[in-house]
Design a protein around this motif. Structure first.
Motif, mmCIF file in Angstrom:
data_model
loop_
_atom_site.group_PDB
_atom_site.id
_atom_site.type_symbol
_atom_site.label_atom_id
_atom_site.label_comp_id
_atom_site.label_asym_id
_atom_site.label_seq_id
_atom_site.Cartn_x
_atom_site.Cartn_y
_atom_site.Cartn_z
ATOM 1 N N PHE A 1 28.129 -8.235 5.955
ATOM 2 C CA PHE A 1 28.853 -9.531 5.343
ATOM 3 C C PHE A 1 29.923 -9.932 6.405
ATOM 4 N N VAL B 1 24.697 -13.227 -7.504
ATOM 5 C CA VAL B 1 23.317 -12.177 -7.209
ATOM 6 C C VAL B 1 23.670 -11.097 -8.180
ATOM 7 N N LEU C 1 33.956 -13.987 -0.585
ATOM 8 C CA LEU C 1 32.973 -12.839 -1.115
ATOM 9 C C LEU C 1 33.555 -12.075 -2.200
ATOM 10 N N ILE D 1 24.735 -11.064 6.388
ATOM 11 C CA ILE D 1 24.763 -12.309 5.459
ATOM 12 C C ILE D 1 26.119 -13.185 5.703
ATOM 13 N N LEU E 1 30.340 -16.461 -2.619
ATOM 14 C CA LEU E 1 29.103 -15.347 -2.825
ATOM 15 C C LEU E 1 29.726 -14.134 -3.750
ATOM 16 N N ILE F 1 28.398 -10.737 -5.863
ATOM 17 C CA ILE F 1 27.257 -10.056 -5.799
ATOM 18 C C ILE F 1 27.656 -8.852 -6.796
ATOM 19 N N ARG G 1 18.225 -12.910 0.671
ATOM 20 C CA ARG G 1 19.030 -13.914 1.320
ATOM 21 C C ARG G 1 18.730 -15.133 0.469
ATOM 22 N N CYS H 1 21.132 -15.089 -2.303
ATOM 23 C CA CYS H 1 22.567 -15.281 -1.836
ATOM 24 C C CYS H 1 22.731 -16.675 -1.658
#
Length: 216
Positions: free
Chosen positions: A59, A22, A70, A35, A43, A45, A14, A17
């Motif tokens: 998410f 990430v 995202l 999240i 965000l 990832i 977290r 994030c």
């Protein structure tokens, strides 16, 4: 589950994030709660790596950030059940977007054992490329004015439908497969827009239902 040397704690994940970017680098994360990506937040990832969660979703994406809220790359997402959510008959999803939230996923594997792989509401958008999706319910659920685009994806073993669209939702599927749905590969109703190009449908398990059904 990987051994402790390859696991990242939920708290550490977290915190990462919160930076907006990430890199999992082969590690695994277990989440007890979603999240949340809110208005104007983004965000990204990047895997390889895996994320497992038993909350409503892994998410939850809202807001209106462009070009994405995202972004997921080379990840395995697993949405698993919990006693509390089973008691409430709560479905949930790997990824859930609402408002004008945008999800962009590539080279990912999304699986839900108790809900949807992808769940979109309101005016949310999801773009999936070279992804694999499976779910206990519809693999992709698209409601209201939301939109989903799948390119070179494999949708398998969903029940009752591979893709379900309701309302003025938009579904665009290209160069993909939809396999072994419990009832229909695609079921869309209440004024949706559906485009299927170079799509292979196979193994639908209800002989009394059309494999693809679109209703005005």
């Amino acid at each position: 589950m990987p051994d402790d040397a390859t696991c990242l704690s939920e708290g550490a994940f977290r915190e990462l994030c919160g930076t907006g970017a990430v890199r999992l680098e082969g590690r695994a994360v277990v989440l007890e709660a979603p999240i949340k990506i809110n208005a104007n937040e983004t965000l990204s990832i990047v895997g390889p790596g895996s994320i497992v969660g038993s909350g409503h979703s892994l998410f939850q994406v809202g807001g209106r950030a462009q070009p994405f809220g995202l972004r997921l790359r080379r990840l395995a997402l697993r949405h698993v059940g919990s006693p509390a959510r089973r008691a409430e008959r709560s479905l949930g999803a790997c990824v859930f977007a609402l408002g004008k939230g945008i999800i962009d996923a590539e080279d990912c594997d999304l699986r839900s054992e108790c809900g949807f792989a992808v769940w979109l509401k309101q005016r949310a958008v999801c773009r999936l490329r070279n992804c694999r999706l499976a779910a206990a319910r519809a693999a992709v659920a698209v409601f209201n004015f939301s939109a989903v685009r799948l390119h070179a994806c494999d949708v398998a073993d969903a029940n009752p439908h591979g893709i379900c669209a309701r309302g003025c939702a938009r579904v665009d599927v290209e160069a993909s497969t939809i396999r072994n749905a419990g009832v229909r590969a695609v079921y869309a109703y209440m004024s949706p827009t559906v485009a299927l190009r170079d799509v292979v449908v196979s193994g639908t398990r209800d002989p009394t239902a059309a494999a693809v059904q679109v209703e005005a």
